[in-house]
Structure formats: C-alpha cells, structure tokens
Design a protein around this motif. Structure first.
Motif, PDB file in Angstrom:
ATOM      1  N   ALA A 123      26.137  65.591 -19.247  1.00  0.00           N
ATOM      2  CA  ALA A 123      26.981  64.622 -19.948  1.00  0.00           C
ATOM      3  C   ALA A 123      27.001  64.988 -21.425  1.00  0.00           C
ATOM      4  O   ALA A 123      25.957  65.032 -22.076  1.00  0.00           O
ATOM      5  CB  ALA A 123      26.438  63.212 -19.756  1.00  0.00           C
ATOM      6  N   LEU A 124      28.175  65.254 -21.960  1.00  0.00           N
ATOM      7  CA  LEU A 124      28.304  65.693 -23.343  1.00  0.00           C
ATOM      8  C   LEU A 124      28.448  64.526 -24.311  1.00  0.00           C
ATOM      9  O   LEU A 124      27.874  64.540 -25.398  1.00  0.00           O
ATOM     10  CB  LEU A 124      29.501  66.638 -23.466  1.00  0.00           C
ATOM     11  CG  LEU A 124      29.451  67.875 -22.561  1.00  0.00           C
ATOM     12  CD1 LEU A 124      30.703  68.729 -22.771  1.00  0.00           C
ATOM     13  CD2 LEU A 124      28.189  68.689 -22.811  1.00  0.00           C
ATOM     14  N   ARG A 125      29.191  63.504 -23.928  1.00  0.00           N
ATOM     15  CA  ARG A 125      29.320  62.314 -24.771  1.00  0.00           C
ATOM     16  C   ARG A 125      29.851  61.149 -23.938  1.00  0.00           C
ATOM     17  O   ARG A 125      30.449  61.349 -22.874  1.00  0.00           O
ATOM     18  CB  ARG A 125      30.220  62.570 -25.977  1.00  0.00           C
ATOM     19  CG  ARG A 125      31.676  62.820 -25.674  1.00  0.00           C
ATOM     20  CD  ARG A 125      32.480  63.071 -26.946  1.00  0.00           C
ATOM     21  NE  ARG A 125      33.903  63.239 -26.677  1.00  0.00           N
ATOM     22  CZ  ARG A 125      34.464  64.394 -26.340  1.00  0.00           C
ATOM     23  NH1 ARG A 125      33.708  65.486 -26.219  1.00  0.00           N
ATOM     24  NH2 ARG A 125      35.764  64.464 -26.108  1.00  0.00           N
ATOM     25  N   ILE A 126      29.602  59.958 -24.466  1.00  0.00           N
ATOM     26  CA  ILE A 126      30.043  58.729 -23.808  1.00  0.00           C
ATOM     27  C   ILE A 126      31.073  58.053 -24.704  1.00  0.00           C
ATOM     28  O   ILE A 126      30.776  57.695 -25.848  1.00  0.00           O
ATOM     29  CB  ILE A 126      28.853  57.788 -23.553  1.00  0.00           C
ATOM     30  CG1 ILE A 126      27.828  58.469 -22.652  1.00  0.00           C
ATOM     31  CG2 ILE A 126      29.329  56.474 -22.933  1.00  0.00           C
ATOM     32  CD1 ILE A 126      26.535  57.679 -22.500  1.00  0.00           C
ATOM     33  N   GLU A 127      32.272  57.857 -24.185  1.00  0.00           N
ATOM     34  CA  GLU A 127      33.347  57.192 -24.917  1.00  0.00           C
ATOM     35  C   GLU A 127      33.541  55.785 -24.364  1.00  0.00           C
ATOM     36  O   GLU A 127      33.786  55.609 -23.171  1.00  0.00           O
ATOM     37  CB  GLU A 127      34.651  57.985 -24.791  1.00  0.00           C
ATOM     38  CG  GLU A 127      34.568  59.396 -25.351  1.00  0.00           C
ATOM     39  CD  GLU A 127      35.835  60.193 -25.092  1.00  0.00           C
ATOM     40  OE1 GLU A 127      35.990  61.278 -25.692  1.00  0.00           O
ATOM     41  OE2 GLU A 127      36.675  59.746 -24.278  1.00  0.00           O
ATOM     42  N   ASP A 128      33.394  54.783 -25.220  1.00  0.00           N
ATOM     43  CA  ASP A 128      33.564  53.395 -24.806  1.00  0.00           C
ATOM     44  C   ASP A 128      35.016  52.989 -25.008  1.00  0.00           C
ATOM     45  O   ASP A 128      35.505  52.865 -26.137  1.00  0.00           O
ATOM     46  CB  ASP A 128      32.636  52.487 -25.624  1.00  0.00           C
ATOM     47  CG  ASP A 128      32.604  51.060 -25.103  1.00  0.00           C
ATOM     48  OD1 ASP A 128      33.450  50.718 -24.244  1.00  0.00           O
ATOM     49  OD2 ASP A 128      31.737  50.290 -25.554  1.00  0.00           O
ATOM     50  N   LYS A 129      35.715  52.765 -23.889  1.00  0.00           N
ATOM     51  CA  LYS A 129      37.122  52.370 -23.930  1.00  0.00           C
ATOM     52  C   LYS A 129      37.290  50.854 -23.753  1.00  0.00           C
ATOM     53  O   LYS A 129      38.371  50.381 -23.441  1.00  0.00           O
ATOM     54  CB  LYS A 129      37.900  53.106 -22.827  1.00  0.00           C
ATOM     55  CG  LYS A 129      37.828  54.626 -22.922  1.00  0.00           C
ATOM     56  CD  LYS A 129      38.480  55.154 -24.187  1.00  0.00           C
ATOM     57  CE  LYS A 129      38.499  56.672 -24.209  1.00  0.00           C
ATOM     58  NZ  LYS A 129      39.136  57.212 -25.428  1.00  0.00           N
ATOM     59  N   LYS A 130      36.189  50.123 -23.931  1.00  0.00           N
ATOM     60  CA  LYS A 130      36.140  48.656 -23.855  1.00  0.00           C
ATOM     61  C   LYS A 130      36.227  48.148 -22.410  1.00  0.00           C
ATOM     62  O   LYS A 130      35.348  47.421 -21.957  1.00  0.00           O
ATOM     63  CB  LYS A 130      37.234  48.008 -24.710  1.00  0.00           C
ATOM     64  CG  LYS A 130      37.155  48.411 -26.180  1.00  0.00           C
ATOM     65  CD  LYS A 130      35.786  48.110 -26.776  1.00  0.00           C
ATOM     66  CE  LYS A 130      35.697  48.535 -28.236  1.00  0.00           C
ATOM     67  NZ  LYS A 130      34.341  48.312 -28.797  1.00  0.00           N
ATOM     68  N   SER A 131      37.253  48.501 -21.690  1.00  0.00           N
ATOM     69  CA  SER A 131      37.359  48.049 -20.298  1.00  0.00           C
ATOM     70  C   SER A 131      36.679  49.015 -19.335  1.00  0.00           C
ATOM     71  O   SER A 131      36.479  48.687 -18.165  1.00  0.00           O
ATOM     72  CB  SER A 131      38.825  47.868 -19.894  1.00  0.00           C
ATOM     73  OG  SER A 131      39.529  49.098 -20.008  1.00  0.00           O
ATOM     74  N   TYR A 132      36.325  50.194 -19.830  1.00  0.00           N
ATOM     75  CA  TYR A 132      35.619  51.191 -19.022  1.00  0.00           C
ATOM     76  C   TYR A 132      34.998  52.217 -19.953  1.00  0.00           C
ATOM     77  O   TYR A 132      35.265  52.251 -21.159  1.00  0.00           O
ATOM     78  CB  TYR A 132      36.553  51.869 -18.014  1.00  0.00           C
ATOM     79  CG  TYR A 132      37.633  52.727 -18.650  1.00  0.00           C
ATOM     80  CD1 TYR A 132      37.444  54.093 -18.862  1.00  0.00           C
ATOM     81  CD2 TYR A 132      38.846  52.174 -19.037  1.00  0.00           C
ATOM     82  CE1 TYR A 132      38.418  54.880 -19.443  1.00  0.00           C
ATOM     83  CE2 TYR A 132      39.834  52.943 -19.623  1.00  0.00           C
ATOM     84  CZ  TYR A 132      39.623  54.300 -19.818  1.00  0.00           C
ATOM     85  OH  TYR A 132      40.591  55.081 -20.401  1.00  0.00           O
ATOM     86  N   PHE A 133      34.105  53.039 -19.395  1.00  0.00           N
ATOM     87  CA  PHE A 133      33.526  54.159 -20.131  1.00  0.00           C
ATOM     88  C   PHE A 133      34.167  55.453 -19.652  1.00  0.00           C
ATOM     89  O   PHE A 133      34.455  55.619 -18.455  1.00  0.00           O
ATOM     90  CB  PHE A 133      32.021  54.244 -19.898  1.00  0.00           C
ATOM     91  CG  PHE A 133      31.233  53.112 -20.498  1.00  0.00           C
ATOM     92  CD1 PHE A 133      30.952  53.074 -21.851  1.00  0.00           C
ATOM     93  CD2 PHE A 133      30.777  52.078 -19.685  1.00  0.00           C
ATOM     94  CE1 PHE A 133      30.222  52.031 -22.399  1.00  0.00           C
ATOM     95  CE2 PHE A 133      30.047  51.035 -20.220  1.00  0.00           C
ATOM     96  CZ  PHE A 133      29.769  51.004 -21.585  1.00  0.00           C
TER      97      PHE A 133
END
Length: 458
Positions: free
Chosen positions: A224-234
């Motif tokens: 896993a390189l990075r985690i992006e929080d899209k609010k309704s999902y990751f």
C-alpha cells in the motif's frame, strides 16, 4: 539488509526473507487469491492492510459476518512478525503485568484484562481444533526465571498475587528447585505455569488457509503506497492498482512504514529482537543442561532472554537485537546472543549455530497494546504487542473486526480499547534513547555477572 521501518518508506516485495529456522524448515502452502498485475480497480467493504496474524484473524471474523474482505500485504505470507517469532503461546501482551495494571487502574480493570488475555489463548486453541490446524502445537511448562535474588522475591510476590486474586496456577520455585531440574547459571528462583508453543510460520499459513476458505481475498506482494480519504470511501493506491474500500483495518504492527497514516504515525516504536537456533543437542548435552523435554523459558532482565526446546532437539534462544536495521545481521550481534546463551548453559559453549535472524516488534509508549477505531469507525488499528503477540494478535484482529462491525459486547472501558496509542514525544530521538537503554542494561548485566562470579569463586 533487513527492512528498517524508521528508515524505509515501505516494505518492498524485493526485501529478502529472513534466514530463519522456520523458513528453512517449511514453505507456506496457501496461495494468494490473485497474482494478477496490474488491476484497474478493486472494490471491497473492508480492506485489511497487513497479512499477518492480526490481519488474517480480522479477515476471518469479517468474512464470518458476511462482509466483503480484501487483505493486502507488501511481501510474502509470513515475512513479518508472524513468520519470525519464537512461537510462545502466552496469556498476556504488552509489557505490564496484571499486578501493574491493577496498581494503575484497579482490580476490576485488571480482572477484565486477564479475561481478554486468557480468551486470546483459548481462541487460538479453539481455532486449532476447529480448523484442524497443523502448527506443531506442543504443550509444556513455561518458566519465568529470576536473574537476581531481588527479582526472585518480586517474582514470587507477583505469582502469589496472581494465584490469590486472579485464580492463577503458578508454582513457586526456589533456587534449589531450579538447580534440581536444569543446569542454568545465574538463576535465583522462578515460577512455573502451563505453557505451549507452535511453529509460527505454519500458524500464519493456516490462518491464511482459513481466511481464504471463508471468502476473503488475499493479495500478497501488494504494498500500500498511500491512503486517500474520499469521505464516502477510501482509495488505497497499491503497486498493482487502486482499491476502493468503505472501511480500513491497519494491521501492519512493527512493519508499519515511518509515515503511513496519521492514526498510527509516531505512535509506536519498532525494536529488533534476534533469535538463534542451535544444532540438535546430543544426549549428553540434554542430560547436562536438563533441556530434554518440551518447555519454554523467559528471564526477568529488562532486556529479556527467552528460549525453548524445539521438537527436533534444537535450542532456540532469543533476545534483544541491534539498534538499527543495518546492523541486524552483524556477526557481533550473533556472537553477543550466543555468549548470553553460553553464559546460561556453559556446556553448550561449543555447539554450532545453524540459524540466526532478526525481526521487529512494536512497542507502545505506555507498554499497552491498543485495538482502536477512529473517524466514526471508518478506520481502525491493532498494534503495540511489545513482542508478545502469538495468541493475542489474532485475538486483537478479531476484536478489531468486532469493533468495526459495531459489536456492543466488548468492554470498551478497558485500556486496550478506550484510548488511542499515545504519541512518542520527540520521535526522531527514539533510536538514540534505545541505544542508551541498551548500554545501561549492558552495564547492569556485566556488574551482576562479575558479582556472581566473585561469589562463585569464594
């Protein structure tokens, strides 16, 4: 060079596997769900990052609840803690005894913690039986050995409190009791309790087999390189492609990169532990040392030594490792550990060492592991076992899954659950502080050894 979590940005699939006895003796049989590279996008209800005991156990619980589960891991099955440890099955985790927990939080909390610790062992045994796990389970006595007279008195007092307040079954052993059973130098007494050991690599392989059979998708060699929080999902970016998930479980423990997610960055300290495995002990060595039956041992030093007799008659002996990853395979580190073994068992001073390896354990600042959720239960983690996680880490994975599912049966007032991991102050100085602690422990150990030798000479 060994992966170094305070230096490397992530575990690489190219990092070499450890030169462990377990990896030399056994090859994992469970295959990942998919080796497709790359993929356009995957979707899952729950994404578990970390495919060791914690992550796989969480995946089992989530799959049993009917959820869509994907597990990703940066390396091969058994690369991290789950494939490098000594295989001790102990009731407990972290570095605080039940007596210390009682002193800090009271008897009711200590009793609740004991129930969690004991339940972790019971869960392991229950799963081994239910799923017919072939993990080389061996039951035998576990000895906690005092390296000074003061520690013997403290150990006996703690055991008496355990027996009295927590229904313990510890047997107190005097220095003469120990001498009648083993030829171990510099031991002033001890405590015996029931114990058990497993092959840790076989155990993680069996957890993977069960998780896969229950419908979890296992993607190894997928950092896993990075985690992006899209609010309704990751949106989790991996080397093989993006994964869209409603919930994330962080189960990377000591192999968590230096910067990975704000909920766990600078909140644990990866510390090395090293293990050697000798050639098989011959009959004369077994008789001389008393190491002729299944048993496990740990002493009371600040930098503890731990050892066990393996099913094939070898001695596994472990202790603290080097301060930095680059020194993990240094011959001086191997010799230091061998010297400690020979000091305890002089008759083994000429035995061959067939395997030597190191790995990381996760130490929390307050010596207490955590199973915690944040962001309204969208993300959670379990880590900080302080090197005592063979049974508890899988239990923690189950508890983490239960928390993510909103299970109300967990006693969330216990220290395991009610607060997040505390942040290390001045985290950039962790290695320097560890180096100072090791130097202090070395000085204390040398002073005690010289005093013991002087008394022996007299």
């Amino acid at each position: 060079m060994i992966y170094a979590p305070l230096v490397s940005t992530s575990v690489s699939p190219l990092h070499p596997k450890p030169n462990s006895y377990w990896h030399a003796d056994y090859q994992c049989q469970t295959l990942p769900s998919s080796l497709v590279y790359p993929f356009t996008e995957k979707q899952t209800d729950f994404l578990v990052i970390g495919g060791g005991y914690t992550g796989l156990s969480a995946a089992i619980s989530l799959s049993e609840a009917g959820k869509s589960v994907t597990v990703i891991d940066a390396h091969a099955l058994g690369f991290g803690c789950s494939g490098r440890n000594a295989g001790f099955v102990l009731s407990g985790s972290g570095r605080l005894s039940l007596s210390a927990i009682q002193d800090k939080w009271g008897l009711e909390t200590a009793t609740g913690m004991q129930q969690e610790f004991d339940s972790a062992v019971a869960l392991l045994f229950e799963r081994i039986e239910r799923y017919n796990m072939q993990v080389d389970l061996v039951k035998g006595p576990y000895y906690k050995l005092a390296h000074t007279q003061k520690q013997a008195a403290l150990l006996h007092a703690s055991a008496n409190a355990m027996n009295r307040q927590f229904n313990g079954n510890a047997e107190l052993l005097s220095q003469d009791d120990i001498a009648s059973r083993f030829s171990i130098r510099s031991v002033h007494g001890g405590v015996q309790t029931p114990g058990a050991c497993v092959n840790p690599l076989k155990l993680v392989d069996e957890y993977a087999r069960v998780a896969l059979a229950k419908g979890a998708q296992l993607l190894y060699q997928t950092p896993a390189l990075r985690i992006e929080d899209k609010k309704s999902y990751f949106n989790v970016i991996t080397e093989k492609g993006p994964i869209r998930a409603k919930h994330i479980l962080l189960a990377t423990n000591a192999y968590t990169p230096k910067q990975f997610h704000s909920s766990i960055d600078t909140k644990h300290f990866p510390v090395q532990s090293s293990i050697l495995v000798t050639a098989p002990l011959n009959k004369e060595m077994q008789q001389e040392t008393g190491l002729n039956h299944a048993a496990s041992y740990m002493d009371t030093r600040t930098m503890k030594y731990y050892y066990r007799v393996l099913p094939d008659g070898r001695l596994l002996f472990g202790g603290r490792g080097a301060v930095t990853g680059k020194d993990a395979d240094n011959e001086k580190e191997k010799q230091r550990l061998f010297n400690a073994m020979a000091a305890s068992f002089p008759s083994l001073r000429h035995i061959a060492v067939d395997h030597f390896w190191s790995g990381w354990v996760s130490v929390s600042m307050d010596s207490m592991p955590r199973i915690f959720t944040t962001d309204e239960g969208r993300i959670g983690y379990a880590m900080g076992y302080c090197g005592s996680g063979v049974s508890f880490s899988a239990f923690a994975g189950m508890r983490l899954a239960q928390r993510m599912l909103g299970d109300n049966s967990i006693n969330l007032s216990l220290p395991l659950y009610d607060t997040p991991l505390p942040t290390y102050p001045l985290p950039q100085l962790r290695r320097l502080a560890l180096q100072g602690l090791y130097q202090w422990a070395k000085t204390v150990s040398y002073t005690h050894l010289r005093a013991h030798e002087t008394r022996h000479d007299l």
